[in-house]
Write a protein that holds these residues in place. Sequence first.
Motif, mmCIF file in Angstrom:
data_model
loop_
_atom_site.group_PDB
_atom_site.id
_atom_site.type_symbol
_atom_site.label_atom_id
_atom_site.label_comp_id
_atom_site.label_asym_id
_atom_site.label_seq_id
_atom_site.Cartn_x
_atom_site.Cartn_y
_atom_site.Cartn_z
ATOM 1 N N THR A 60 0.844 -1.196 0.000
ATOM 2 C CA THR A 60 0.000 0.000 0.000
ATOM 3 C C THR A 60 0.877 1.243 0.000
ATOM 4 O OG1 THR A 60 -1.643 -1.210 1.310
ATOM 5 C CG2 THR A 60 -1.881 1.193 1.190
ATOM 6 N N GLY A 62 1.283 5.498 0.413
ATOM 7 C CA GLY A 62 0.757 6.638 1.143
ATOM 8 C C GLY A 62 1.751 7.774 1.072
ATOM 9 N N THR A 63 1.611 8.733 1.955
ATOM 10 C CA THR A 63 2.523 9.885 1.964
ATOM 11 C C THR A 63 3.054 10.121 3.374
ATOM 12 O OG1 THR A 63 0.676 11.411 2.299
ATOM 13 C CG2 THR A 63 1.387 11.025 0.023
ATOM 14 N N GLU A 65 3.385 12.177 6.586
ATOM 15 C CA GLU A 65 2.359 13.037 7.188
ATOM 16 C C GLU A 65 2.919 13.861 8.340
ATOM 17 O OE1 GLU A 65 -1.428 11.010 7.917
ATOM 18 O OE2 GLU A 65 -0.518 9.206 7.048
ATOM 19 N N GLN A 397 5.174 9.604 -2.812
ATOM 20 C CA GLN A 397 4.481 8.444 -2.269
ATOM 21 C C GLN A 397 5.491 7.463 -1.678
ATOM 22 O OE1 GLN A 397 1.860 7.327 -5.731
ATOM 23 N NE2 GLN A 397 0.278 7.441 -4.139
ATOM 24 N N ILE A 400 3.676 2.307 2.779
ATOM 25 C CA ILE A 400 3.255 2.330 4.179
ATOM 26 C C ILE A 400 2.875 0.940 4.674
ATOM 27 C CG2 ILE A 400 2.510 4.733 4.048
ATOM 28 C CD1 ILE A 400 -0.383 3.725 3.837
#
Length: 417
Positions: A60, A62-63, A65, A397, A400
């Motif tokens: 997966t 994600g970024t 944060e 990206q 995660i």
Amino acid sequence: MIHQIYNIKTCYLLLVFGLLLITACSQTKKDNTQDTKSETAKRVDGIPLTESQMKAVGITLGTIEEKNLKAIVKANGQLEVPPQNKAEVTLLTGGIVKNITVLEGSVARKGQVLATIENAQLVQLQQDYLTAKSSLGYAKQEYNRQMELKAQNAGTGKIYQQAEANYTAEQAKTASIARQLRQLGIHPENVDEGHISNQIAITAPISGTIGKINIETGSFAEPSKPLMNIVDNSKVHCDLLVYEKDLFKVHKGQSVSFMLTNQDNREITGKIYGINQSFENESKGIILHAIIQNPSKYNLIEGMYVSASIDVGNQMVTAVPTDAIIKVGGKEYIYYLKKIIAPQKAEEKKGDKDGDKDGDKSFGKTYLFDKAEIVSGVSDLGYTEIKLIEELPAKTQIVIKGAFYILSSVSGSKDSD
């Protein structure tokens, strides 16, 4: 005849020219194939994964944060015992060691006899006490007699004053010797009853564990030199060194997590109860005192080194899910998406006879990943604070979930090579 020979030569030259032309074309095609492979290799600059592979293992994206996580101040220190919970056993007067009743490492109770010392001078001191006690009795009687005469105006004031002074002096002398006997562990009441002793019973001033014993049976115990020491580790606490830049963040009552450096990083908890108000030598650091919760269950010993994290509240930090972080060779990394290669057309996948016979049959996208080194911080709520060694572009990206699979695939390919 000449014409026939000319025709044969012409045919031979045409045949050789044809063979050279065919060879040149084959070599050109081979070079073009190698160039194509080289260009493909250049394009695959990273760790390639197909769309189907990512779906299969659940990778997966994600970024990075900004999260409101628990903020900490890191500090180092060691365990200490308060002065009132450790003691050195000493003598007021010297003597020969008669016997020792404890062993190093054994537990002693307050008032328990630790050793017996023999000293002939004790007999003289007790004799002096009895003499002073007798003189005190005579002085008291004389004082009472002179006081009665004075009341009847039968005596002189000078004799009364002298009797009063003698009585007061004998009182002080008797009390002084009695005090010396009590300090040596001899009860004056026993001496009054005629029990004269030449031995001193050395008792434990506090309860605790016996440390180094510095005497032996038959040796001479010198006054003011420690016979042994006792430590009560039930009141052990932690002294932490915090530097000037973090002083404004710490205060009494904050929670502290300790990691015992030489005890498999076992974690214990506590709270700050005191902060020194002066710097330690030239270190520009302040000592914090932290009480440990339930210290008796951890078998803690004075002098153990600890690493501590002081909870100083919450703050916004750069963070990623904890599962996104991998460790390789003592360093920490995250995987980020470098680029996506668009799917190839069907005719580009067909190849030729010299092409890759084991090529990927999928026409999906190819994702190229690379790793970025980080330094991790506090972990809270499933996220871990990170600091990138080299900055990544905004909104990059990252992986995660499934980072361990990428690490395993890279390790496997290296092993096969």
